[in-house]
Write a protein that holds these residues in place. Structure first.
Motif, PDB file in Angstrom:
ATOM      1  N   MET A 111      29.488  27.442 -78.180  1.00 11.50           N
ATOM      2  CA  MET A 111      30.920  27.516 -77.932  1.00 11.50           C
ATOM      3  C   MET A 111      31.150  28.276 -76.634  1.00 11.50           C
ATOM      4  O   MET A 111      30.694  29.400 -76.475  1.00 11.50           O
ATOM      5  N   ILE A 112      31.844  27.650 -75.725  1.00 13.10           N
ATOM      6  CA  ILE A 112      32.136  28.254 -74.428  1.00 13.10           C
ATOM      7  C   ILE A 112      33.502  28.932 -74.519  1.00 13.10           C
ATOM      8  O   ILE A 112      34.505  28.281 -74.849  1.00 13.10           O
ATOM      9  N   PRO A 113      33.575  30.236 -74.235  1.00 18.05           N
ATOM     10  CA  PRO A 113      34.874  30.912 -74.321  1.00 18.05           C
ATOM     11  C   PRO A 113      35.806  30.482 -73.186  1.00 18.05           C
ATOM     12  O   PRO A 113      35.371  30.231 -72.062  1.00 18.05           O
ATOM     13  N   ILE A 114      37.084  30.397 -73.511  1.00 20.68           N
ATOM     14  CA  ILE A 114      38.098  30.018 -72.523  1.00 20.68           C
ATOM     15  C   ILE A 114      38.897  31.268 -72.189  1.00 20.68           C
ATOM     16  O   ILE A 114      39.371  31.976 -73.086  1.00 20.68           O
ATOM     17  N   ASP A 115      39.042  31.538 -70.902  1.00 26.36           N
ATOM     18  CA  ASP A 115      39.773  32.724 -70.452  1.00 26.36           C
ATOM     19  C   ASP A 115      41.268  32.528 -70.704  1.00 26.36           C
ATOM     20  O   ASP A 115      41.863  31.573 -70.191  1.00 26.36           O
ATOM     21  N   PRO A 116      41.909  33.409 -71.486  1.00 28.24           N
ATOM     22  CA  PRO A 116      43.351  33.259 -71.763  1.00 28.24           C
ATOM     23  C   PRO A 116      44.219  33.322 -70.507  1.00 28.24           C
ATOM     24  O   PRO A 116      45.334  32.800 -70.492  1.00 28.24           O
ATOM     25  N   ALA A 117      43.724  33.948 -69.450  1.00 30.63           N
ATOM     26  CA  ALA A 117      44.507  34.039 -68.214  1.00 30.63           C
ATOM     27  C   ALA A 117      44.634  32.687 -67.524  1.00 30.63           C
ATOM     28  O   ALA A 117      45.535  32.481 -66.701  1.00 30.63           O
ATOM     29  N   GLU A 118      43.746  31.737 -67.866  1.00 31.71           N
ATOM     30  CA  GLU A 118      43.780  30.410 -67.241  1.00 31.71           C
ATOM     31  C   GLU A 118      44.682  29.437 -67.984  1.00 31.71           C
ATOM     32  O   GLU A 118      44.822  28.296 -67.577  1.00 31.71           O
ATOM     33  N   LEU A 119      45.283  29.871 -69.090  1.00 29.77           N
ATOM     34  CA  LEU A 119      46.127  29.009 -69.905  1.00 29.77           C
ATOM     35  C   LEU A 119      47.593  29.249 -69.591  1.00 29.77           C
ATOM     36  O   LEU A 119      48.010  30.376 -69.317  1.00 29.77           O
ATOM     37  N   THR A 120      48.371  28.174 -69.665  1.00 32.84           N
ATOM     38  CA  THR A 120      49.817  28.275 -69.487  1.00 32.84           C
ATOM     39  C   THR A 120      50.484  27.658 -70.709  1.00 32.84           C
ATOM     40  O   THR A 120      50.304  26.467 -70.994  1.00 32.84           O
ATOM     41  N   PHE A 121      51.231  28.489 -71.443  1.00 32.98           N
ATOM     42  CA  PHE A 121      51.953  28.024 -72.625  1.00 32.98           C
ATOM     43  C   PHE A 121      53.431  27.888 -72.284  1.00 32.98           C
ATOM     44  O   PHE A 121      54.008  28.747 -71.635  1.00 32.98           O
ATOM     45  N   THR A 122      54.028  26.789 -72.749  1.00 39.08           N
ATOM     46  CA  THR A 122      55.458  26.553 -72.573  1.00 39.08           C
ATOM     47  C   THR A 122      56.045  26.201 -73.924  1.00 39.08           C
ATOM     48  O   THR A 122      55.519  25.321 -74.617  1.00 39.08           O
ATOM     49  N   ALA A 123      57.108  26.878 -74.312  1.00 46.35           N
ATOM     50  CA  ALA A 123      57.782  26.575 -75.579  1.00 46.35           C
ATOM     51  C   ALA A 123      58.805  25.474 -75.324  1.00 46.35           C
ATOM     52  O   ALA A 123      59.630  25.565 -74.415  1.00 46.35           O
ATOM     53  N   ILE A 124      58.735  24.421 -76.137  1.00 47.67           N
ATOM     54  CA  ILE A 124      59.648  23.294 -76.002  1.00 47.67           C
ATOM     55  C   ILE A 124      60.173  22.925 -77.378  1.00 47.67           C
ATOM     56  O   ILE A 124      59.634  23.356 -78.398  1.00 47.67           O
ATOM     57  N   VAL A 164      30.129  21.256 -67.400  1.00 50.79           N
ATOM     58  CA  VAL A 164      31.180  21.003 -68.394  1.00 50.79           C
ATOM     59  C   VAL A 164      32.438  20.492 -67.687  1.00 50.79           C
ATOM     60  O   VAL A 164      33.103  19.574 -68.157  1.00 50.79           O
ATOM     61  N   ARG A 165      32.755  21.105 -66.553  1.00 53.15           N
ATOM     62  CA  ARG A 165      33.932  20.657 -65.788  1.00 53.15           C
ATOM     63  C   ARG A 165      33.803  19.194 -65.370  1.00 53.15           C
ATOM     64  O   ARG A 165      34.749  18.414 -65.504  1.00 53.15           O
ATOM     65  N   LEU A 166      32.626  18.824 -64.880  1.00 57.71           N
ATOM     66  CA  LEU A 166      32.426  17.438 -64.445  1.00 57.71           C
ATOM     67  C   LEU A 166      32.515  16.470 -65.613  1.00 57.71           C
ATOM     68  O   LEU A 166      33.081  15.383 -65.481  1.00 57.71           O
ATOM     69  N   ARG A 167      31.960  16.841 -66.773  1.00 55.20           N
ATOM     70  CA  ARG A 167      32.046  15.960 -67.937  1.00 55.20           C
ATOM     71  C   ARG A 167      33.485  15.831 -68.431  1.00 55.20           C
ATOM     72  O   ARG A 167      33.901  14.764 -68.874  1.00 55.20           O
ATOM     73  N   GLY A 222      35.591  12.223 -68.375  1.00 52.14           N
ATOM     74  CA  GLY A 222      36.021  11.639 -69.642  1.00 52.14           C
ATOM     75  C   GLY A 222      37.307  10.858 -69.498  1.00 52.14           C
ATOM     76  O   GLY A 222      38.095  11.058 -68.564  1.00 52.14           O
ATOM     77  N   SER A 223      37.549   9.949 -70.433  1.00 53.30           N
ATOM     78  CA  SER A 223      38.750   9.105 -70.371  1.00 53.30           C
ATOM     79  C   SER A 223      39.760   9.541 -71.425  1.00 53.30           C
ATOM     80  O   SER A 223      40.275   8.725 -72.168  1.00 53.30           O
ATOM     81  N   ASP A 224      40.025  10.820 -71.495  1.00 51.78           N
ATOM     82  CA  ASP A 224      40.988  11.341 -72.456  1.00 51.78           C
ATOM     83  C   ASP A 224      42.390  11.246 -71.855  1.00 51.78           C
ATOM     84  O   ASP A 224      42.605  11.618 -70.700  1.00 51.78           O
ATOM     85  N   ARG A 276      42.603  22.937 -80.377  1.00 46.84           N
ATOM     86  CA  ARG A 276      42.342  21.587 -79.868  1.00 46.84           C
ATOM     87  C   ARG A 276      41.686  21.618 -78.495  1.00 46.84           C
ATOM     88  O   ARG A 276      40.791  20.819 -78.200  1.00 46.84           O
ATOM     89  N   LEU A 277      42.133  22.554 -77.649  1.00 46.27           N
ATOM     90  CA  LEU A 277      41.517  22.707 -76.330  1.00 46.27           C
ATOM     91  C   LEU A 277      40.065  23.144 -76.475  1.00 46.27           C
ATOM     92  O   LEU A 277      39.180  22.617 -75.789  1.00 46.27           O
ATOM     93  N   GLN A 278      39.811  24.095 -77.376  1.00 43.46           N
ATOM     94  CA  GLN A 278      38.444  24.573 -77.591  1.00 43.46           C
ATOM     95  C   GLN A 278      37.553  23.434 -78.086  1.00 43.46           C
ATOM     96  O   GLN A 278      36.405  23.309 -77.660  1.00 43.46           O
ATOM     97  N   ALA A 279      38.085  22.587 -78.975  1.00 44.53           N
ATOM     98  CA  ALA A 279      37.304  21.455 -79.476  1.00 44.53           C
ATOM     99  C   ALA A 279      36.980  20.476 -78.347  1.00 44.53           C
ATOM    100  O   ALA A 279      35.874  19.912 -78.292  1.00 44.53           O
ATOM    101  N   LEU A 280      37.929  20.260 -77.445  1.00 44.27           N
ATOM    102  CA  LEU A 280      37.713  19.354 -76.311  1.00 44.27           C
ATOM    103  C   LEU A 280      36.623  19.904 -75.383  1.00 44.27           C
ATOM    104  O   LEU A 280      35.734  19.158 -74.938  1.00 44.27           O
ATOM    105  N   VAL A 281      36.669  21.212 -75.119  1.00 39.55           N
ATOM    106  CA  VAL A 281      35.671  21.834 -74.246  1.00 39.55           C
ATOM    107  C   VAL A 281      34.302  21.829 -74.922  1.00 39.55           C
ATOM    108  O   VAL A 281      33.281  21.555 -74.281  1.00 39.55           O
ATOM    109  N   ASP A 282      34.269  22.116 -76.222  1.00 35.45           N
ATOM    110  CA  ASP A 282      32.995  22.108 -76.943  1.00 35.45           C
ATOM    111  C   ASP A 282      32.370  20.721 -76.957  1.00 35.45           C
ATOM    112  O   ASP A 282      31.151  20.574 -76.849  1.00 35.45           O
ATOM    113  N   ALA A 283      33.198  19.685 -77.098  1.00 38.67           N
ATOM    114  CA  ALA A 283      32.684  18.314 -77.083  1.00 38.67           C
ATOM    115  C   ALA A 283      32.097  17.970 -75.713  1.00 38.67           C
ATOM    116  O   ALA A 283      31.083  17.263 -75.613  1.00 38.67           O
TER     117      ALA A 283
END
Length: 134
Positions: free
Chosen positions: A1-14, A46-49, A53-55, A84-91
């Motif tokens: 499992m590759i950790p994701i830095d929370p500072a790189e995420l942007t959350f928007t409430a809609i 991981v970035r290149l994969r 990908g065709s997601d 869901r993001l973590q699952a995508l990165v792990d895949a």
């Protein structure tokens, strides 16, 4: 499992879509998560994969957009989007080992050929008249 830095995420409430009455029309409980792949601290492979990908959640600019709106609270939707993001990165981080082709054993080849000749004999016996020695 590759950790994701929370500072790189942007959350928007809609506001969430679909049925739900007054609450869904007034409160912004749905969450949209944005994650820029190119500017992330993920390993290069991981970035290149991910980019290859065709997601449909990955835009042309290389930004992953995940929308979570199933839960009633913003915190739960935020956690779901992050999962869901973590699952995508792990895949994308998982690489299958290369397949090594093998040859069938001599006994399995013999069984296959015996079965073929048995089936051929059954089918040959279905003809009209059979074999005549006139």
């Amino acid at each position: 499992m590759i950790p994701i830095d929370p500072a790189e995420l942007t959350f928007t409430a809609i506001r969430a879509q679909g049925p739900g009455g007054q609450n869904v029309n007034k409160v912004a409980t749905a969450v949209q998560l944005r994650f820029d792949i190119a500017a992330s601290s993920l390993p290069e492979a991981v970035r290149l994969r991910l980019l290859a990908g065709s997601d449909s959640r990955i835009s042309r600019e290389g930004v992953i957009v995940i929308k979570a709106q199933t839960a009633r609270t913003q915190e739960r939707n935020r956690a779901e989007a992050l999962a869901r993001l973590q699952a995508l990165v792990d895949a994308a981080a998982h690489v299958d080992p290369p397949r090594r082709p093998t040859k069938p054993t001599r006994a399995s080849q013999r069984r296959r050929l015996d079965h073929k000749s048995q089936r051929g004999a059954i089918k040959a016996g279905r003809g009209r008249g059979g074999l005549s020695t006139d």
